[in-house]
Design a protein around this motif. Structure first.
Motif, PDB file in Angstrom:
ATOM      1  N   THR A  10     -15.916 -14.662  -0.511  1.00 49.68           N
ATOM      2  CA  THR A  10     -16.424 -14.958  -1.844  1.00 49.68           C
ATOM      3  C   THR A  10     -17.275 -16.217  -1.797  1.00 49.68           C
ATOM      4  O   THR A  10     -17.085 -17.074  -0.934  1.00 49.68           O
ATOM      5  CB  THR A  10     -15.269 -15.144  -2.847  1.00 49.68           C
ATOM      6  N   ALA A  11     -18.213 -16.323  -2.742  1.00 56.72           N
ATOM      7  CA  ALA A  11     -19.181 -17.433  -2.750  1.00 56.72           C
ATOM      8  C   ALA A  11     -19.803 -17.579  -1.366  1.00 56.72           C
ATOM      9  O   ALA A  11     -19.926 -18.681  -0.828  1.00 56.72           O
ATOM     10  CB  ALA A  11     -18.525 -18.735  -3.217  1.00 56.72           C
ATOM     11  N   GLY A  12     -20.208 -16.434  -0.812  1.00 54.81           N
ATOM     12  CA  GLY A  12     -20.653 -16.401   0.574  1.00 54.81           C
ATOM     13  C   GLY A  12     -22.152 -16.296   0.767  1.00 54.81           C
ATOM     14  O   GLY A  12     -22.600 -15.890   1.842  1.00 54.81           O
ATOM     15  N   GLY A  13     -22.928 -16.669  -0.230  1.00 48.55           N
ATOM     16  CA  GLY A  13     -24.368 -16.527  -0.111  1.00 48.55           C
ATOM     17  C   GLY A  13     -25.064 -17.639   0.634  1.00 48.55           C
ATOM     18  O   GLY A  13     -26.187 -17.470   1.116  1.00 48.55           O
ATOM     19  N   SER A  14     -24.402 -18.802   0.735  1.00 50.03           N
ATOM     20  CA  SER A  14     -25.030 -19.942   1.401  1.00 50.03           C
ATOM     21  C   SER A  14     -23.943 -20.885   1.887  1.00 50.03           C
ATOM     22  O   SER A  14     -22.753 -20.678   1.633  1.00 50.03           O
ATOM     23  CB  SER A  14     -25.980 -20.680   0.446  1.00 50.03           C
ATOM     24  N   GLY A  54     -22.232 -11.319  -8.081  1.00 48.32           N
ATOM     25  CA  GLY A  54     -21.277 -11.555  -9.148  1.00 48.32           C
ATOM     26  C   GLY A  54     -20.575 -12.875  -8.934  1.00 48.32           C
ATOM     27  O   GLY A  54     -20.902 -13.628  -8.020  1.00 48.32           O
ATOM     28  N   SER A  55     -19.595 -13.147  -9.758  1.00 49.04           N
ATOM     29  CA  SER A  55     -18.935 -14.447  -9.781  1.00 49.04           C
ATOM     30  C   SER A  55     -17.473 -14.344  -9.360  1.00 49.04           C
ATOM     31  O   SER A  55     -16.780 -13.392  -9.749  1.00 49.04           O
ATOM     32  CB  SER A  55     -19.003 -15.041 -11.199  1.00 49.04           C
ATOM     33  N   ASN A  56     -16.999 -15.344  -8.605  1.00 49.24           N
ATOM     34  CA  ASN A  56     -15.577 -15.375  -8.281  1.00 49.24           C
ATOM     35  C   ASN A  56     -14.743 -15.868  -9.468  1.00 49.24           C
ATOM     36  O   ASN A  56     -13.529 -16.010  -9.366  1.00 49.24           O
ATOM     37  CB  ASN A  56     -15.295 -16.218  -7.029  1.00 49.24           C
ATOM     38  N   GLN A  57     -15.406 -16.118 -10.594  1.00 47.91           N
ATOM     39  CA  GLN A  57     -14.699 -16.413 -11.835  1.00 47.91           C
ATOM     40  C   GLN A  57     -14.532 -15.159 -12.700  1.00 47.91           C
ATOM     41  O   GLN A  57     -14.005 -15.230 -13.805  1.00 47.91           O
ATOM     42  CB  GLN A  57     -15.435 -17.502 -12.610  1.00 47.91           C
ATOM     43  N   ASP A  60     -13.521  -8.752 -12.830  1.00 49.95           N
ATOM     44  CA  ASP A  60     -14.224  -7.484 -12.680  1.00 49.95           C
ATOM     45  C   ASP A  60     -15.133  -7.492 -11.461  1.00 49.95           C
ATOM     46  O   ASP A  60     -15.188  -6.511 -10.697  1.00 49.95           O
ATOM     47  CB  ASP A  60     -15.047  -7.176 -13.935  1.00 49.95           C
ATOM     48  N   ASP A  61     -15.864  -8.590 -11.258  1.00 53.31           N
ATOM     49  CA  ASP A  61     -16.756  -8.676 -10.099  1.00 53.31           C
ATOM     50  C   ASP A  61     -15.958  -8.664  -8.797  1.00 53.31           C
ATOM     51  O   ASP A  61     -16.343  -8.014  -7.811  1.00 53.31           O
ATOM     52  CB  ASP A  61     -17.610  -9.940 -10.174  1.00 53.31           C
ATOM     53  N   LEU A  62     -14.848  -9.390  -8.782  1.00 50.85           N
ATOM     54  CA  LEU A  62     -14.015  -9.420  -7.584  1.00 50.85           C
ATOM     55  C   LEU A  62     -13.418  -8.044  -7.292  1.00 50.85           C
ATOM     56  O   LEU A  62     -13.371  -7.615  -6.135  1.00 50.85           O
ATOM     57  CB  LEU A  62     -12.908 -10.454  -7.755  1.00 50.85           C
ATOM     58  N   LYS A  63     -12.998  -7.357  -8.338  1.00 49.16           N
ATOM     59  CA  LYS A  63     -12.444  -6.017  -8.144  1.00 49.16           C
ATOM     60  C   LYS A  63     -13.496  -5.068  -7.595  1.00 49.16           C
ATOM     61  O   LYS A  63     -13.205  -4.207  -6.758  1.00 49.16           O
ATOM     62  CB  LYS A  63     -11.874  -5.475  -9.452  1.00 49.16           C
ATOM     63  N   TYR A 106     -12.221 -24.324  -8.552  1.00 42.95           N
ATOM     64  CA  TYR A 106     -11.533 -24.822  -7.369  1.00 42.95           C
ATOM     65  C   TYR A 106     -10.122 -24.275  -7.141  1.00 42.95           C
ATOM     66  O   TYR A 106      -9.571 -24.468  -6.064  1.00 42.95           O
ATOM     67  CB  TYR A 106     -11.450 -26.347  -7.425  1.00 42.95           C
ATOM     68  N   LEU A 107      -9.529 -23.639  -8.126  1.00 43.37           N
ATOM     69  CA  LEU A 107      -8.172 -23.115  -7.964  1.00 43.37           C
ATOM     70  C   LEU A 107      -8.114 -21.614  -8.226  1.00 43.37           C
ATOM     71  O   LEU A 107      -7.729 -20.835  -7.359  1.00 43.37           O
ATOM     72  CB  LEU A 107      -7.206 -23.858  -8.892  1.00 43.37           C
ATOM     73  N   LEU A 108      -8.540 -21.198  -9.412  1.00 42.40           N
ATOM     74  CA  LEU A 108      -8.490 -19.776  -9.730  1.00 42.40           C
ATOM     75  C   LEU A 108      -9.453 -18.962  -8.876  1.00 42.40           C
ATOM     76  O   LEU A 108      -9.271 -17.752  -8.710  1.00 42.40           O
ATOM     77  CB  LEU A 108      -8.773 -19.562 -11.219  1.00 42.40           C
ATOM     78  N   ASN A 109     -10.474 -19.613  -8.306  1.00 44.75           N
ATOM     79  CA  ASN A 109     -11.383 -18.904  -7.396  1.00 44.75           C
ATOM     80  C   ASN A 109     -10.635 -18.294  -6.221  1.00 44.75           C
ATOM     81  O   ASN A 109     -11.048 -17.271  -5.672  1.00 44.75           O
ATOM     82  CB  ASN A 109     -12.464 -19.848  -6.873  1.00 44.75           C
ATOM     83  N   ALA A 110      -9.528 -18.928  -5.817  1.00 47.80           N
ATOM     84  CA  ALA A 110      -8.721 -18.404  -4.720  1.00 47.80           C
ATOM     85  C   ALA A 110      -7.612 -17.483  -5.218  1.00 47.80           C
ATOM     86  O   ALA A 110      -7.273 -16.495  -4.568  1.00 47.80           O
ATOM     87  CB  ALA A 110      -8.117 -19.552  -3.921  1.00 47.80           C
TER      88      ALA A 110
END
Length: 234
Positions: A10-14, A54-57, A60-63, A106-110
């Motif tokens: 996740t958040a792997g674009g850069s 999409g966003s790790n927040q 739906d995007d994560l799913k 910083y927390l819910l992203n994981a």
């Protein structure tokens, strides 16, 4: 299509997230990458994987990322949780809204993607989750207040998760980078590092690759500093 090992980033674009995706692909993982910029989709295409803009927040995007990986490969072996940048201000100037935003970044992203992949890993009886945290999680700096506060919370979450799912052979560890070359460099910061240099995103990616590998099969619940010696406390 079935493959031997699959990694989600996740958040792997850069930055460190992208470096981790490249290294894991090099090590033989099929990769699925989420990023908000579209760079993750482009990188995934280069690496022969799957990309989602999409966003790790967003649950739906994560799913969508997890579902696409399962449809294509039928498994998830590794999850790498990277993050963007949260609010920064003097500690008492941070608003309630910005504290909540910092928790999202910083927390819910994981926690969000971990909820999705853990049942999959339980069925496989194996899995590794690596969270990119910060060297300042335990020795906080006023430069990064929301990051330090919520990543200290991430350390606690990681220990509880590791205790809960170790019997399922699911591991979770945190990588704690110091000053890394994906950030703007300053001479003052460089001089504050005992090794007298910034680390590289590739060095963080190498640490992540180790924690994702069989060589780290007996490591869980840990916070591994990769910071050139800036922080050295127990």
């Amino acid at each position: 299509m079935s493959v031997e090992k699959v990694a989600l980033i996740t958040a792997g674009g850069s930055g460190m997230g992208a470096a981790a995706a490249k290294r894991l692909a090099q090590d033989g993982f099929a990769v699925a990458i989420l990023s908000s910029s579209g760079k993750g989709e482009a990188l995934a295409a280069e690496l022969g994987g799957i990309g989602v803009t999409g966003s790790n927040q967003s649950n739906d995007d994560l799913k969508r990322l997890v579902d696409l990986a399962m449809e294509r490969w039928g498994r998830v072996d590794v999850l790498v949780n990277s993050a963007g940048h949260g609010p920064r201000a003097p500690i008492l100037d941070i608003t309630d809204e910005d504290w909540h935003r910092g928790m999202d970044v910083y927390l819910l992203n994981a926690i969000r993607p971990t909820r999705l992949v853990t049942p999959i890993m339980q069925k496989q009886k194996a899995g590794a989750i690596i969270n990119i945290s910060t060297a300042w999680a335990f020795e906080p700096s006023s430069m990064f207040p929301t990051s330090a506060v919520f990543r200290a919370g991430l350390a606690s979450f990681t220990k509880i998760f590791a205790d809960t799912y170790a019997a399922d052979n699911i591991r979770m560890n945190n990588v704690l980078p110091g000053w890394i070359d994906s950030l703007p460099a300053t001479e003052e910061r460089r001089q504050g590092v005992p090794m007298q240099r910034y680390g590289t995103s590739d060095e963080i990616a190498g640490t992540i690759a180790f924690l994702a590998s069989k060589d780290a099969a007996y490591i869980t619940g840990q916070n591994l500093r990769v910071d050139g010696g800036i922080t050295r406390s127990i």
